[in-house]
Each structure stands twice: as structure tokens, then as C-alpha cells.
Scaffold this motif. Structure first.
Motif, mmCIF file in Angstrom:
data_model
loop_
_atom_site.group_PDB
_atom_site.id
_atom_site.type_symbol
_atom_site.label_atom_id
_atom_site.label_comp_id
_atom_site.label_asym_id
_atom_site.label_seq_id
_atom_site.Cartn_x
_atom_site.Cartn_y
_atom_site.Cartn_z
ATOM 1 N N ASP A 205 -71.544 -19.578 -37.574
ATOM 2 C CA ASP A 205 -71.298 -20.560 -38.653
ATOM 3 C C ASP A 205 -71.340 -21.942 -38.493
ATOM 4 O OD1 ASP A 205 -71.140 -18.565 -40.732
ATOM 5 O OD2 ASP A 205 -68.941 -18.590 -40.585
ATOM 6 N N PRO A 210 -76.366 -17.643 -40.227
ATOM 7 C CA PRO A 210 -75.457 -16.626 -40.478
ATOM 8 C C PRO A 210 -75.243 -15.640 -39.240
ATOM 9 C CG PRO A 210 -77.754 -16.275 -41.329
ATOM 10 C CD PRO A 210 -78.007 -17.518 -40.721
ATOM 11 N N VAL A 212 -73.570 -11.940 -37.833
ATOM 12 C CA VAL A 212 -73.021 -10.714 -38.318
ATOM 13 C C VAL A 212 -72.627 -9.796 -37.196
ATOM 14 C CG1 VAL A 212 -75.554 -9.962 -38.338
ATOM 15 C CG2 VAL A 212 -74.009 -8.631 -39.642
ATOM 16 N N GLU A 224 -80.658 -1.995 -39.098
ATOM 17 C CA GLU A 224 -80.785 -2.539 -40.371
ATOM 18 C C GLU A 224 -80.495 -3.961 -40.363
ATOM 19 O OE1 GLU A 224 -78.376 -0.484 -43.294
ATOM 20 O OE2 GLU A 224 -78.906 -2.012 -44.929
ATOM 21 N N ARG B 17 -66.924 -9.702 -41.326
ATOM 22 C CA ARG B 17 -68.247 -10.132 -40.594
ATOM 23 C C ARG B 17 -69.507 -9.062 -40.709
ATOM 24 N NH1 ARG B 17 -65.221 -11.267 -36.422
ATOM 25 N NH2 ARG B 17 -64.030 -11.991 -38.087
ATOM 26 N N ASP B 18 -69.562 -8.214 -41.965
ATOM 27 C CA ASP B 18 -70.837 -7.733 -42.001
ATOM 28 C C ASP B 18 -71.952 -8.311 -42.218
ATOM 29 O OD1 ASP B 18 -70.886 -7.766 -44.759
ATOM 30 O OD2 ASP B 18 -69.260 -6.372 -44.799
ATOM 31 N N ILE B 19 -72.960 -7.489 -42.895
ATOM 32 C CA ILE B 19 -74.375 -7.844 -43.018
ATOM 33 C C ILE B 19 -74.467 -8.881 -44.243
ATOM 34 C CG2 ILE B 19 -75.244 -5.945 -44.302
ATOM 35 C CD1 ILE B 19 -77.667 -5.978 -42.499
ATOM 36 N N ARG B 21 -73.416 -11.626 -44.532
ATOM 37 C CA ARG B 21 -73.604 -12.853 -43.923
ATOM 38 C C ARG B 21 -74.787 -13.187 -43.800
ATOM 39 N NH1 ARG B 21 -69.260 -10.145 -44.404
ATOM 40 N NH2 ARG B 21 -67.632 -11.604 -44.909
ATOM 41 N N LEU B 22 -75.644 -12.044 -43.429
ATOM 42 C CA LEU B 22 -77.272 -12.287 -43.234
ATOM 43 C C LEU B 22 -77.996 -12.268 -44.519
ATOM 44 C CD1 LEU B 22 -78.928 -12.568 -40.831
ATOM 45 C CD2 LEU B 22 -79.203 -10.122 -40.720
ATOM 46 N N VAL B 23 -77.532 -11.238 -45.470
ATOM 47 C CA VAL B 23 -78.575 -11.226 -46.477
ATOM 48 C C VAL B 23 -78.006 -11.866 -47.884
ATOM 49 C CG1 VAL B 23 -79.420 -8.990 -45.647
ATOM 50 C CG2 VAL B 23 -77.336 -8.958 -47.124
ATOM 51 N N ALA B 24 -76.654 -12.207 -47.867
ATOM 52 C CA ALA B 24 -75.977 -12.712 -49.186
ATOM 53 C C ALA B 24 -75.401 -13.941 -49.130
ATOM 54 C CB ALA B 24 -75.245 -11.854 -49.848
ATOM 55 N N SER B 27 -69.758 -15.943 -45.310
ATOM 56 C CA SER B 27 -69.297 -16.565 -43.850
ATOM 57 C C SER B 27 -68.471 -15.667 -43.299
ATOM 58 C CB SER B 27 -68.900 -18.044 -43.964
ATOM 59 O OG SER B 27 -67.756 -18.091 -44.734
ATOM 60 N N VAL B 28 -68.537 -15.889 -42.064
ATOM 61 C CA VAL B 28 -67.688 -14.957 -41.173
ATOM 62 C C VAL B 28 -66.034 -15.301 -41.235
ATOM 63 C CG1 VAL B 28 -66.987 -14.173 -38.710
ATOM 64 C CG2 VAL B 28 -69.518 -14.644 -39.432
ATOM 65 N N PHE B 29 -65.200 -14.423 -41.530
ATOM 66 C CA PHE B 29 -63.956 -14.777 -41.461
ATOM 67 C C PHE B 29 -63.269 -14.487 -40.141
ATOM 68 C CE2 PHE B 29 -59.600 -14.777 -42.463
ATOM 69 C CZ PHE B 29 -59.000 -15.222 -43.794
ATOM 70 N N ALA B 206 -75.800 -0.435 -41.825
ATOM 71 C CA ALA B 206 -74.995 -1.701 -41.500
ATOM 72 C C ALA B 206 -73.880 -1.526 -42.520
ATOM 73 C CB ALA B 206 -75.536 -3.134 -41.225
ATOM 74 N N ARG B 207 -73.560 -0.433 -43.185
ATOM 75 C CA ARG B 207 -72.407 -0.206 -44.129
ATOM 76 C C ARG B 207 -72.311 -0.747 -45.462
ATOM 77 N NH1 ARG B 207 -69.436 4.146 -41.766
ATOM 78 N NH2 ARG B 207 -70.210 3.986 -39.694
ATOM 79 N N ALA B 208 -72.384 -2.079 -45.365
ATOM 80 C CA ALA B 208 -72.393 -2.851 -46.611
ATOM 81 C C ALA B 208 -73.402 -2.544 -47.520
ATOM 82 C CB ALA B 208 -72.380 -4.300 -46.420
#
Lengths: 331, 343
Positions: A205, A210, A212, A224, B17-19, B21-24, B27-29, B206-208
Motif C-alpha cells: 500500500d 496492491p 494480498v 489463484e 488482506r485477501d485477494i 486487494r488485488l482484484v477490486a 486496501s490492507v487493514f 484464494a477464498r474471497a
């Protein structure tokens, strides 16, 4: 409407799953065997084993083409195998033999194969990220759609080279992915002692990319996240960071007494979170792959590693003439 | 161990902190902020008279941030009464089992309430194991429907007022709904607090969940039109409050084939068209079978259960979910009754 691309990443086919399993099994056998062979004293130098972390190398490299690049760490055998380096030539290299991947001159910690896009294991902690910035810049300027992936550890993520690389990749919007293999220890120092409560992923950040976090034992989670990050890089979306939480099964180096680890720490992970066991259970439960197909791969890999060790032991040593080849300066 | 009133704290180091952040564009908490939140929560708890905080010993920087924050208090901050901080004596394995073990110990120690800092997934896990210990649900992410994004200091005050009995439980607590998921005959195999989705994605990956096109069915316990995530599909179609004794079952289809198409905020920074084929209310106890092979069930927005050939799942709405502290209601009562008046 947002411009975010929600097209689904293709799920791995059966053949691709079998190939990823083979990669993970090959890394495991390679490392388990080195653990045994190193104790005999026949192998020169140091080895740092990747066992336990296989899902990361396999899950990331499954998305890379042969002309994509990776930069590795001192714990580099897994990355090498996943990027397609020749296993027998790797074993010879580790034994310091003339026919090794780098003619016996690199050994475990400097093993490289540029033809396979493997820029090398690296004795310099945090040495890989600047290399993939170079790769990324080259690919961007030439418009080749190649991607560079840097593997780094939690210790490496505290190096200036890592942080500078994040900044450079972000400001130049380079097609790079930074994969942090956070195995909880920088050598013997717990991550909790070497970072002040700031997540490694959160650092992304701060540089404008990004970040993750995924479970590094879970092939499908890594696959994934890496797939999305690599696609983003390839399509011009810029760099990103993936922090993989994982455990290494052996010490920092072979011979490490590991007094800094909790009792049963590794046994618990091996029993409950082993990447190969979880992968095998899930693909068989899903009815996609028969257990016997996996066992066949296990057998083939075992035979391959047996042969690799046998051939490496029997292979010729470098001679005096080799001292002056592969060097930049003529004497 | 000293007598007095103890409040449990579960702060999940893995949330935020899941994916996505990358696709949508979320931001990381970061965990340092979660530690700071716990300190602010403790200020509220201390001001309301709570004696002790019993906290899950999470790794990854939360405890370090908290202890650093506590040590660094100077001036007026140092004067504020704070509860004693105690970490649950347990091995930390850095997985969901940590939360389960910590909540079990908190129940054993008769905590008056548990403050949960995490996302929907963390709350789901605590809710499965906390029985009737009231929860103060605090969001540490950008994609949550169940916990609220609110200042921890105030949440601490409200939790403290309930824990110390200054506001009665019957005035302060609400009983949440729950979606019980049965798998292969185990009726209480797992649960969700807000939504269960059936997705054609085979792996939990990646869960989400963010590929709307792969979702075939959604079950929701409540649905707000101002939510982000899966429940907003139902929320935009036909809102259902937290207190109504019903939920909703939706069948989705490709937008181009659907009668009703909604633009849905599926994740932070991600609005996608969703086609609704059928929507009907779910009532408590009614079982909805899930017929699917090679799919996953997502619970509260995270793919959790892979279903293979022969697996049978069903979803039912129940009204015996966890008790949560209604922070707004408690603070209203505190103001009306002058509970925080004076020095």
C-alpha cells in the motif's frame, strides 16, 4: 460501471493439476534426499531446503511462460524446479560437478538457468527484487508481455533492495510480481522480532501497489492469487505483492539445530497443513484425479531423484582448465 | 486471579488482506491498527468499569502493536483507567483453531462479553462457539456486512456498560439470525451470519468470492441496500432487516438471460451486473437443498466448502444466532440516563 476485469481465471485442467503435483512432489523428493545426502559430507557448501513451501513455487510458476523470468533466494531449488530447470543438471550442480547446470561453479546458492528464465538463486538476501525490476523494464520497453517474479523471504523483505524495488516497480509501472515467502523466520529470528507489527503485505500500500496475503500451504490459494497478479502485470496493470504465510520443514540451513522453534511446530504443520497431502485429498475428493495416478507420479519422481543422485555422484569433477572458463576476464 | 468483570477480545490477524486487494481495489487493514483499536477499545471498557481484558494471543503484530501502544501512553492518556490486560495462555498456531481455543477459554472464564475485531469470517467463527456470550462486533475490513465499522472507543464504552450491568442485557442485546449449513447429514456442519452462496468455482482458492458470473444461488439472513457484498443483491431487490424473522433465497442467472438485472457492489471497488432468476423468502427451519457437484459453498463471502460428487448440502435459516451488543441503543440509553455524567 467499474473497469475491473472480473473475467474468471481459468481453473487448472486435470493435466495441469497433475503437472503441478509432479512439480511439488519433485521438489519434496529433491529436498528430502538432499537432507539425507548432505549429512554424508559429500556436498560442498551450504544448502537451504525448500520442503514445506512447494505450493508457492508450483502455484506461481504454473502461470509463467518459458520466457518469463524469476529471481530466487538462497532457498532456491524449488523455484528452479518449478521454472522447468533440469533436475539432474541441478543435482550435479549442487554436487559441484562439471556437467552441472552452471558447470559446478554456482552450487546450491548460485544455481541459475537463463534459458529457462531462472535468473538464479541468490546468496544476497533481498538480491532478487532489483533483478526483476530490470527484467520488467526490459519487457515493458520492448513490449514483449513478459513478466518478472521475485521471490523473497520475510527477512529479505526488510532489506532496502526489496523496498527500493517496490518503489521502482510502482513508479515505472513494471510487469513485476513480488512474492514474499514468509516462513516465520529470518534465519533464526522470528518475524515478530524483526518487524514492528507491520504486515509485509501492507507495505505494498505504501508504495502504491496492491498487496494480498494467502496461505502458502494451499496450492489453490497461491495459484489463484498468483494468476491474478501475473495477469495484471502482463496486461499492463503494474506490479503487486503476494505474501504467502508458510512453514519450512527443515532448518534455515542443513545442520541448523533450530532451538528457536516451538516443540512439535513442524510436526503439527506436516500433519495438518502439508501442501502435498492437502492437494491430494482435494483433487481426489473432487473426483478429478485417482489416487493411483498420484502414486504413479510419486514413483516416477522417486526414480528420477535416485538417478539424479547416482549420476551426480558419478559425474566428473571440474578440471584445472575449467578455472578460466565462464569468467569475464581473460587471463 | 482477581475477581471482577472480564471482557474477552478476539482480534483476527488474518482479516483484511485477501485477494480483493488485488482484484477490486480494497486496501490492507494492517495489524498494527488492530492493536491500536484494541487499546482504544480498552479505554472505553476501562471508563465503564471493566476490570480485565482477556485477549487471544494473536501473532503477526497485533499484540506487539498493543503493548507498544500501552507502553507509549503519556500525559493525560496515562491517567485513564485501563482494564488489566491478560493474554489467554494457549499455543498460537496462526489458524482458525486459535480463535476457537481462545473463545472456549473465555467462556470457561465467564467473560461478560467478547469484542471481536475482524471481518464477517472472524465473526462467523466466534459465533459458532460463543454460545450466549454477547458479542461486540467490530469491522476491520472493507467488505463486511455483519460487524460495524465504528470507533472502538465508543464500542468499548457500550460493551463496558453492558458487561458491568449498567445497561441491562434485555435492553442492549439483539439476537441475530444465522444460516445453518448441513453437509452429508450433519445439520450443523457450519454456519454463516449473512450469506451463503453456491458458486461453480471448484476450489476454495484464494477464498474471497468476486466472480458474480459463477454464483448460482444465494441465501441471505438479512439484506441491506447500502451493504457491500453478496447480501446487497437481495438488499437492492427487497430489503430485509436484521430483526425480521425471515431471509431470502435467490437463484441467479446470466444478466442477458434474466428478467431482473441489478448493478451490485459485490466488493469494494467492484460493481457488477447480476441477473436474478428467482427470489423468495426463507422462513426459520425450512430446509433448502443445494444440488451441486464440483462447486463450492461460500460462507459470508468466503469460499469454504468444496463439494464433490455425492456430497449433499442444505441451508436453513434459524433465529438462534449469537447475541450482539447494539452499540447505538446502549449509547442512547447511557445519554438518557446520564450514565456517563460526572468526572
Amino acid at each position: 460501471m467499474t473497469t475491473v476485469d472480473t473475467a474468471r481465471l481459468r481453473e487448472p485442467s486435470k493435466e495441469e493439476l497433475l503437472e503441478s503435483y509432479r512439480v511439488m512432489r519433485t521438489i519434496r523428493e529433491f529436498e528430502d534426499r538432499l537432507h539425507v545426502e548432505f549429512a554424508t559430507g559429500e556436498i560442498p557448501g551450504f544448502v537451504h531446503l525448500y520442503a514445506g513451501e512447494e505450493a508457492i513455487a508450483a502455484g506461481v510458476c504454473a502461470h509463467l511462460n518459458e520466457d518469463d523470468y524469476i529471481a530466487s533466494t538462497h532457498r532456491g531449488h524449488g523455484h528452479c524446479i518449478a521454472k522447468g530447470c533440469d533436475v539432474k543438471a541441478m543435482m550435479k550442480e549442487i554436487y559441484g560437478k562439471k556437467d552441472g547446470l552452471c558447470h559446478g561453479k554456482g552450487g546450491s546458492m548460485h544455481i541459475a538457468d537463463l534459458d529457462k528464465g531462472m535468473l538464479g538463486a541468490n546468496g544476497i538476501v533481498g538480491g532478487g527484487p532489483p533483478l526483476v525490476c530490470g527484467v520488467g523494464l526490459s519487457a515493458k520497453v520492448r513490449g514483449t508481455k513478459q513478466v518478472g517474479v521475485a521471490f523473497t523471504g520475510d527477512g529479505g523483505s526488510n532489506q532496502g533492495t526489496f523496498l527500493e524495488s517496490l518503489n521502482l516497480a510502482a513508479v515505472w509501472n513494471l510487469p513485476c510480481v513480488f512474492v514474499v515467502e514468509n516462513n516465520g523466520y529470518a534465519e533464526s529470528t522470528s518475524t515478530n522480532f524483526s518487524t514492528r507489527g507491520i504486515d509485509i503485505a501492507k507495505r505494498a500500500d505504501g508504495f502504491g501497489m496492491p498487496g494480498v496475503v494467502v496461505d502458502g500451504h494451499d496450492f489453490f490459494a497461491v495459484y489463484e492469487a498468483a494468476g491474478e497478479a501475473i495477469r495484471r502485470a502482463r496486461e499492463g496493470g503494474g506490479p503487486s505483492l503476494i505474501e504467502c504465510k508458510v512453514n519450512r520443514y527443515y532448518g534455515h540451513f542443513e545442520g541448523d539445530a533450530q532451538t528457536y522453534r516451538a516443540p512439535n511446530e513442524v510436526e503439527n504443520i506436516r500433519r495438518e497443513r502439508d501442501c502435498l497431502d492437502m492437494f491430494a485429498r482435494r483433487v481426489t475428493d473432487a473426483g478429478l484425479i485417482e489416487r493411483s495416478e498420484l502414486e504413479q507420479i510419486d514413483e516416477e519422481v522417486r526414480a528420477l531423484i535416485d538417478e539424479a543422485v547416482e549420476e551426480a555422484k558419478a559425474a566428473p569433477e571440474p578440471g584445472q582448465a575449467d578455472l578460466l572458463s565462464d569468467v569475464y576476464v581473460s587471463y | 486471579m482477581s475477581a471482577g468483570i472480564t471482557v474477552g477480545v478476539v482480534a483476527n490477524p488474518a482479516s483484511g488482506r485477501d485477494i480483493r486487494r488485488l482484484v477490486a481495489g480494497a486496501s490492507v487493514f494492517d495489524n498494527a491498527e488492530k492493536g491500536n483499536m484494541v487499546r482504544r477499545l480498552m479505554t472505553g471498557l476501562g471508563a465503564a468499569g471493566v476490570d480485565r481484558v482477556l485477549m487471544m494471543p494473536a501473532g503477526d503484530g497485533i499484540a506487539e502493536s498493543l503493548t507498544r501502544n500501552l507502553r507509549g501512553r503519556t500525559g493525560a492518556l496515562r491517567e485513564q483507567p485501563l482494564p488489566e490486560l491478560e493474554f489467554v495462555a494457549m499455543p498460537v498456531r496462526n489458524d482458525a483453531g486459535d480463535t476457537v481455543r481462545a473463545v472456549a477459554e473465555m467462556r470457561e472464564r465467564d467473560v461478560a462479553a467478547i469484542a471481536v475485531l475482524g471481518g464477517d469470517g472472524t465473526h462467523r467463527l466466534v459465533a459458532r462457539h460463543c454460545a450466549d456470550v454477547p458479542l461486540c462486533a467490530l469491522s476491520t475490513g472493507t467488505n463486511n456486512a455483519f460487524p460495524e465499522m465504528r470507533e472502538a472507543t465508543v464500542a468499548g464504552l457500550a460493551t463496558g456498560l453492558v458487561a458491568t450491568g449498567q445497561v441491562e442485557r434485555r435492553e442492549a442485546l439483539r439476537r441475530e439470525k444465522v444460516l445453518r449449513v448441513g453437509v452429508n447429514g450433519a445439520a450443523r456442519y457450519d454456519c454463516a451470519l449473512i450469506d451463503v452462496a453456491v458458486t461453480r468455482e471448484r476450489w476454495t482458492g484464494a477464498r474471497a468470492l468476486w466472480h458474480a458470473g459463477e454464483i448460482s444461488e444465494v441465501f441471505v439472513s438479512f439484506a441491506r441496500p447500502n451493504a457491500v457484498g453478496l447480501s446487497s443483491i437481495a438488499g437492492l431487490l427487497d430489503p430485509i432487516s436484521r430483526s425480521e424473522s425471515c431471509g431470502m433465497h435467490l437463484r441467479l442467472t446470466a444478466p442477458e438471460e434474466a428478467d431482473a438485472v441489478l448493478r451490485v457492489p459485490l466488493a469494494p471497488g467492484l460493481i457488477v451486473p447480476v441477473g436474478v432468476e428467482e427470489a423468495r423468502r426463507m422462513y426459520p427451519g425450512e430446509a433448502f437443498p443445494v444440488e451441486a457437484d464440483g462447486c463450492t459453498l461460500a460462507l459470508d463471502g468466503e469460499r469454504e466448502i468444496e463439494l464433490g460428487p455425492g456430497d449433499r448440502a442444505e441451508v436453513r435459516l434459524e433465529v438462534d444466532g449469537p447475541l450482539t451488543i447494539d452499540v447505538d441503543a446502549v449509547m442512547e440509553l447511557a445519554a438518557r440516563r446520564g450514565l456517563l455524567n460526572g468526572m
